[in-house]
Design a protein around this motif. Structure first.
Motif, PDB file in Angstrom:
ATOM      1  N   ILE A  57     -16.006  88.650  48.836  1.00 37.83           N
ATOM      2  CA  ILE A  57     -16.079  88.670  47.369  1.00 37.83           C
ATOM      3  C   ILE A  57     -17.164  89.649  46.961  1.00 37.83           C
ATOM      4  CG2 ILE A  57     -16.586  87.287  45.292  1.00 37.83           C
ATOM      5  CD1 ILE A  57     -14.087  86.270  46.674  1.00 37.83           C
ATOM      6  N   LEU A  58     -16.808  90.684  46.221  1.00 34.75           N
ATOM      7  CA  LEU A  58     -17.803  91.646  45.775  1.00 34.75           C
ATOM      8  C   LEU A  58     -18.083  91.445  44.291  1.00 34.75           C
ATOM      9  CD1 LEU A  58     -16.774  94.882  47.707  1.00 34.75           C
ATOM     10  CD2 LEU A  58     -18.378  93.082  48.353  1.00 34.75           C
ATOM     11  N   GLY A  59     -19.275  90.928  44.013  1.00 31.30           N
ATOM     12  CA  GLY A  59     -19.704  90.720  42.624  1.00 31.30           C
ATOM     13  C   GLY A  59     -19.595  89.272  42.211  1.00 31.30           C
ATOM     14  N   PHE A  60     -20.700  88.753  41.690  1.00 36.12           N
ATOM     15  CA  PHE A  60     -20.692  87.371  41.205  1.00 36.12           C
ATOM     16  C   PHE A  60     -21.201  87.292  39.767  1.00 36.12           C
ATOM     17  CE2 PHE A  60     -21.507  82.806  41.251  1.00 36.12           C
ATOM     18  CZ  PHE A  60     -20.428  82.341  42.001  1.00 36.12           C
ATOM     19  N   ALA A  61     -21.962  88.315  39.332  1.00 38.93           N
ATOM     20  CA  ALA A  61     -22.462  88.335  37.949  1.00 38.93           C
ATOM     21  C   ALA A  61     -21.278  88.494  36.995  1.00 38.93           C
ATOM     22  CB  ALA A  61     -23.431  89.491  37.771  1.00 38.93           C
ATOM     23  N   PHE A  62     -21.443  88.060  35.741  1.00 36.80           N
ATOM     24  CA  PHE A  62     -20.294  88.088  34.824  1.00 36.80           C
ATOM     25  C   PHE A  62     -19.950  89.493  34.371  1.00 36.80           C
ATOM     26  CE2 PHE A  62     -21.650  88.797  30.401  1.00 36.80           C
ATOM     27  CZ  PHE A  62     -23.031  88.669  30.484  1.00 36.80           C
ATOM     28  N   LYS A  63     -20.857  90.438  34.614  1.00 40.08           N
ATOM     29  CA  LYS A  63     -20.593  91.854  34.379  1.00 40.08           C
ATOM     30  C   LYS A  63     -21.648  92.619  35.176  1.00 40.08           C
ATOM     31  CE  LYS A  63     -22.281  93.581  30.391  1.00 40.08           C
ATOM     32  NZ  LYS A  63     -22.673  93.730  28.970  1.00 40.08           N
ATOM     33  N   ALA A  64     -21.523  93.943  35.253  1.00 39.01           N
ATOM     34  CA  ALA A  64     -22.495  94.715  36.023  1.00 39.01           C
ATOM     35  C   ALA A  64     -23.820  94.825  35.285  1.00 39.01           C
ATOM     36  CB  ALA A  64     -21.926  96.107  36.295  1.00 39.01           C
ATOM     37  N   ASN A  65     -24.854  95.152  36.023  1.00 31.89           N
ATOM     38  CA  ASN A  65     -26.196  95.395  35.478  1.00 31.89           C
ATOM     39  C   ASN A  65     -26.879  94.177  34.892  1.00 31.89           C
ATOM     40  OD1 ASN A  65     -26.352  98.137  36.195  1.00 31.89           O
ATOM     41  ND2 ASN A  65     -24.992  98.622  34.487  1.00 31.89           N
ATOM     42  N   THR A  66     -26.496  93.010  35.355  1.00 29.23           N
ATOM     43  CA  THR A  66     -27.215  91.798  34.990  1.00 29.23           C
ATOM     44  C   THR A  66     -27.217  90.869  36.202  1.00 29.23           C
ATOM     45  OG1 THR A  66     -27.313  89.902  33.488  1.00 29.23           O
ATOM     46  CG2 THR A  66     -25.130  90.701  34.005  1.00 29.23           C
ATOM     47  N   ASN A  67     -28.203  89.957  36.239  1.00 34.01           N
ATOM     48  CA  ASN A  67     -28.180  88.935  37.299  1.00 34.01           C
ATOM     49  C   ASN A  67     -27.650  87.619  36.746  1.00 34.01           C
ATOM     50  OD1 ASN A  67     -30.354  88.440  35.647  1.00 34.01           O
ATOM     51  ND2 ASN A  67     -31.706  87.738  37.266  1.00 34.01           N
ATOM     52  N   ASP A  68     -27.104  87.659  35.544  1.00 32.59           N
ATOM     53  CA  ASP A  68     -26.622  86.446  34.875  1.00 32.59           C
ATOM     54  C   ASP A  68     -25.225  86.076  35.403  1.00 32.59           C
ATOM     55  OD1 ASP A  68     -26.247  84.363  33.127  1.00 32.59           O
ATOM     56  OD2 ASP A  68     -26.602  85.533  31.302  1.00 32.59           O
ATOM     57  N   THR A  69     -25.031  84.796  35.681  1.00 38.27           N
ATOM     58  CA  THR A  69     -23.714  84.356  36.167  1.00 38.27           C
ATOM     59  C   THR A  69     -23.059  83.359  35.208  1.00 38.27           C
ATOM     60  OG1 THR A  69     -24.666  82.487  37.358  1.00 38.27           O
ATOM     61  CG2 THR A  69     -24.477  84.552  38.578  1.00 38.27           C
ATOM     62  N   ARG A  70     -23.686  83.127  34.075  1.00 43.82           N
ATOM     63  CA  ARG A  70     -23.144  82.084  33.194  1.00 43.82           C
ATOM     64  C   ARG A  70     -21.689  82.402  32.796  1.00 43.82           C
ATOM     65  NH1 ARG A  70     -27.982  81.570  28.909  1.00 43.82           N
ATOM     66  NH2 ARG A  70     -28.084  83.800  29.387  1.00 43.82           N
ATOM     67  N   GLU A  71     -20.811  81.448  33.034  1.00 50.42           N
ATOM     68  CA  GLU A  71     -19.373  81.555  32.720  1.00 50.42           C
ATOM     69  C   GLU A  71     -18.688  82.710  33.448  1.00 50.42           C
ATOM     70  OE1 GLU A  71     -17.790  79.275  31.110  1.00 50.42           O
ATOM     71  OE2 GLU A  71     -19.492  78.185  30.279  1.00 50.42           O
ATOM     72  N   SER A  72     -19.299  83.208  34.508  1.00 52.66           N
ATOM     73  CA  SER A  72     -18.698  84.333  35.227  1.00 52.66           C
ATOM     74  C   SER A  72     -17.321  83.944  35.774  1.00 52.66           C
ATOM     75  CB  SER A  72     -19.609  84.739  36.382  1.00 52.66           C
ATOM     76  OG  SER A  72     -19.006  85.780  37.112  1.00 52.66           O
ATOM     77  N   ALA A  73     -16.368  84.880  35.644  1.00 45.42           N
ATOM     78  CA  ALA A  73     -15.025  84.623  36.183  1.00 45.42           C
ATOM     79  C   ALA A  73     -15.111  84.356  37.679  1.00 45.42           C
ATOM     80  CB  ALA A  73     -14.125  85.832  35.919  1.00 45.42           C
ATOM     81  N   ALA A  74     -16.133  84.931  38.332  1.00 48.57           N
ATOM     82  CA  ALA A  74     -16.284  84.754  39.784  1.00 48.57           C
ATOM     83  C   ALA A  74     -16.430  83.271  40.146  1.00 48.57           C
ATOM     84  CB  ALA A  74     -17.500  85.531  40.277  1.00 48.57           C
ATOM     85  N   ILE A  75     -17.037  82.500  39.271  1.00 48.23           N
ATOM     86  CA  ILE A  75     -17.249  81.073  39.592  1.00 48.23           C
ATOM     87  C   ILE A  75     -15.888  80.382  39.734  1.00 48.23           C
ATOM     88  CG2 ILE A  75     -18.272  78.877  38.830  1.00 48.23           C
ATOM     89  CD1 ILE A  75     -20.349  80.533  37.274  1.00 48.23           C
ATOM     90  N   THR A  76     -15.045  80.539  38.722  1.00 51.62           N
ATOM     91  CA  THR A  76     -13.728  79.880  38.760  1.00 51.62           C
ATOM     92  C   THR A  76     -12.891  80.411  39.917  1.00 51.62           C
ATOM     93  OG1 THR A  76     -13.839  79.933  36.367  1.00 51.62           O
ATOM     94  CG2 THR A  76     -11.721  79.328  37.308  1.00 51.62           C
ATOM     95  N   ILE A  77     -12.887  81.728  40.078  1.00 54.00           N
ATOM     96  CA  ILE A  77     -12.031  82.322  41.106  1.00 54.00           C
ATOM     97  C   ILE A  77     -12.487  81.880  42.494  1.00 54.00           C
ATOM     98  CG2 ILE A  77     -11.305  84.545  42.122  1.00 54.00           C
ATOM     99  CD1 ILE A  77     -11.359  85.652  39.179  1.00 54.00           C
ATOM    100  N   CYS A  78     -13.803  81.894  42.733  1.00 55.05           N
ATOM    101  CA  CYS A  78     -14.307  81.451  44.056  1.00 55.05           C
ATOM    102  C   CYS A  78     -14.017  79.967  44.273  1.00 55.05           C
ATOM    103  CB  CYS A  78     -15.806  81.717  44.175  1.00 55.05           C
ATOM    104  SG  CYS A  78     -16.171  83.464  44.370  1.00 55.05           S
ATOM    105  N   LYS A  79     -14.230  79.168  43.235  1.00 56.98           N
ATOM    106  CA  LYS A  79     -13.950  77.726  43.394  1.00 56.98           C
ATOM    107  C   LYS A  79     -12.488  77.502  43.754  1.00 56.98           C
ATOM    108  CE  LYS A  79     -17.386  75.264  40.673  1.00 56.98           C
ATOM    109  NZ  LYS A  79     -17.698  74.593  39.413  1.00 56.98           N
ATOM    110  N   ASN A  80     -11.597  78.205  43.074  1.00 60.42           N
ATOM    111  CA  ASN A  80     -10.169  78.042  43.368  1.00 60.42           C
ATOM    112  C   ASN A  80      -9.854  78.437  44.811  1.00 60.42           C
ATOM    113  OD1 ASN A  80      -9.788  77.231  40.769  1.00 60.42           O
ATOM    114  ND2 ASN A  80      -8.884  79.151  40.047  1.00 60.42           N
ATOM    115  N   LEU A  81     -10.456  79.530  45.265  1.00 62.18           N
ATOM    116  CA  LEU A  81     -10.170  79.997  46.629  1.00 62.18           C
ATOM    117  C   LEU A  81     -10.765  79.049  47.667  1.00 62.18           C
ATOM    118  CD1 LEU A  81     -10.690  83.839  46.067  1.00 62.18           C
ATOM    119  CD2 LEU A  81      -8.511  82.638  46.387  1.00 62.18           C
ATOM    120  N   LEU A  82     -11.940  78.499  47.353  1.00 61.24           N
ATOM    121  CA  LEU A  82     -12.548  77.518  48.269  1.00 61.24           C
ATOM    122  C   LEU A  82     -11.660  76.287  48.367  1.00 61.24           C
ATOM    123  CD1 LEU A  82     -16.309  77.782  47.216  1.00 61.24           C
ATOM    124  CD2 LEU A  82     -15.371  78.318  49.471  1.00 61.24           C
TER     125      LEU A  82
END
Ligand code: UDX
Ligand code: ADP
Length: 480
Positions: free
Chosen positions: A337-362
């Motif tokens: 998985i490349l990228g977990f922040a909700f967009k580039a140039n931030t370390n913020d993950t709040r509501e990031s699509a990556a959370i849902t997508i990773c959870k589904n794949l797990l």
């Protein structure tokens, strides 16, 4: 009424309060800015000598911090002292969606705003301008005003008085410094002209007069929600079109380019991606939905809620596509998985699509190797609510056998990361991901290996020439 402004306080040293006060302090060296937060760890990070330890990552922020910190910008946990001396107090605390009780799942939880207003009421002296900076539901100013006025009535401190203004922040993370330096507009809502002028005088130092708008307080609050709702709606619209592109042979990038040429539509904010994230869009739309429902405007509520529903569906759609392409199962398969922040140039993950997508794949049993240049493993652990692989092995965790696991890589510059992977899934558009050597990567992966590009950032020829199968968002002519 003496409105000679010298001291500014900001309650909340987060993604909004921190950068906003830093910009103001850099532009107004004669004013003192005290940023306070109950989170002492966060304050210690803001005060850390090593700028890499700042609690948020924002391009351009470090430079401004170097210029202003301990000159006229101070970070501390001493709310009392900062409030006592303040002529203007910005409230920039978090306002997440309520998890339980009345309005749960839709309305904002105002407990941090209320607590801040109570602190202000307790310690303020003289006339204080209280400014709502956080995104808030319409009519929150009324709540703040009520708390402040009842404190005034109960207090023996006759001299205290308050003006409440709304001054929403429109900065976007990742471009916060640019947005603060050159805002499209500064919105000030209120009914006390003197207070509004006093606040606008700060901005006037660097923002052209014509960009400073005065409105009534409710219009200002509603304009902020509406602005975010319109932006989010554009993304849900183009993401919905991407699904149509995929089944018809059209290409969403070409469709975006074509419609963006219409000056009434405009070309910005038309990039189809994995679904919008961030702390504001979903929360603000749900606030609008709640407001509409409260006033019996069911159709209006349904209209705006559909923007969030499409976003949820779209994120789920992407994880389903990954599973389908990998022959219907990702169980025990390694996925990078490349990228977990909700967009580039931030370390913020709040509501990031990556959370849902990773959870589904797990949930489907995949073994994820996650890399993000700015998000750390402990944040990912909080978001996924599951320990990384090593800790799982070392603990007696009763992890469901069928669930997959995940591990984190701090670097991407190690080709072994891709060893035995079945797919690489790009979820955030970081620059680094555009420069990957797909030929080398392909050699490490398990054929037929896939690249899933939800941000349209890879060079398609390089990926295909490396012998990899490619799926891109909204690409109707993708590999089968
Ligand atoms: C947003 C608003 O832009 C800002 O004005 C407000 O103050 C706070 O909310 P932010 O959430 O920081 O800012 O980022 P933004 O750039 O708006 O992106 C939000 C989400 O939409 C991200 O997940 C981003 O990847 C996604 N997005 C954005 C797209 O998928 N496509 C686009 O074309 C633009
Ligand atoms: P935003 O993105 O809106 O800036 P953040 O969550 O990044 O939101 O920041 C909000 C900050 O407000 C947090 O650091 C939190 O600790 C702080 N905060 C919340 N309630 C209070 C309070 N009553 N007094 C001081 N700080 C507070």
């Amino acid at each position: 009424m003496d409105l000679n402004i010298k001291n500014i306080c900001c309650i909340g040293a987060g993604y909004v309060g921190g950068p906003t006060m830093t910009m103001m302090a850099s532009k107004c060296p004669d004013l003192i800015f005290n940023v306070v937060d109950i989170n002492e760890k966060r304050i210690a990070s803001w005060n850390h000598k090593d700028l890499l330890e700042l609690p948020i990552f924002e391009p351009g922020l470090e430079e401004l911090i170097t210029k202003t910190r301990n000159r006229n910008l101070f970070f501390s946990s001493n709310l009392k002292k900062a409030i006592e001396s303040a002529d203007i107090i910005f409230i920039s605390v978090n306002t997440p969606t309520k998890k339980k009780g009345l309005g749960a799942g839709k309305s904002s939880d105002l407990k941090w705003v209320e607590a801040s207003a109570r602190e202000v009421a307790k310690y303020a002296r003289g006339h204080t301008i209280v400014v709502e900076k956080s995104t808030l539901p319409v009519r929150t100013a009324e709540v703040i005003e009520k708390i402040l006025n009842s404190a005034k009535r109960n207090s023996k401190r006759e001299e205290i008085s308050f003006s409440v203004l709304s001054n929403p922040e429109f900065l976007a993370e990742g471009t916060a410094i640019k947005d603060l330096e050159n805002p499209d507009r500064v919105l000030i809502g209120g009914n006390n002209k003197n207070a509004m002028i006093a606040l606008s005088n700060i901005y006037r130092v660097w923002v052209p007069e014509e960009k400073i708008l005065f409105t009534n307080i409710w219009s200002s609050e509603l304009a902020k929600l509406t602005s975010n709702a319109f932006l989010a709606q554009r993304i849900s619209s183009i993401n919905a079109i991407s699904a149509i592109c995929e089944v018809t042979g059209a290409d969403v990038r070409e469709v975006s380019r074509a419609i963006g040429k219409d000056s009434r539509i405009g070309s910005k904010f038309l990039d189809s991606g994995p679904g919008f994230g961030g702390s504001c869009f979903k929360k603000d739309i749900l606030n609008l939905v709640y407001l509409a429902e409260y006033f019996g405007l069911t159709e209006v509520a349904n209209f705006w809620e559909s923007v969030v529903k499409i976003n949820n569906w779209h994120q789920k759609r992407i994880s389903e596509i990954v599973v389908k392409k990998l022959f219907g199962t990702v169980s025990n398969k390694k996925l990078v998985i490349l990228g977990f922040a909700f967009k580039a140039n931030t370390n913020d993950t709040r509501e990031s699509a990556a959370i849902t997508i990773c959870k589904n794949l797990l949930n489907e049993g995949a073994n994820l190797l996650i890399h993000d240049p700015k998000v750390n493993a402990s944040q990912i652990k909080n978001d996924l609510n599951i320990n990384p692989k090593k800790s799982v092995e070392n603990s007696n965790s009763s992890l469901n056998e069928k669930s997959g696991n995940w591990e984190f890589s701090k670097t991407i510059h190690n080709i072994e990361l891709f060893k035995d992977a079945y797919a690489v899934i790009i979820l955030t558009e970081w620059e680094d991901f555009k420069k990957l050597n797909w030929t080398d990567i392909a050699k490490k992966m398990v054929a037929p290996a896939w690249v899933f590009d939800s941000r349209s950032i890879v060079n398609i020829d390089e990926v295909r020439d490396a012998g990899l199968s490619l799926w891109r968002i909204g690409d109707g002519l993708e590999d089968q």
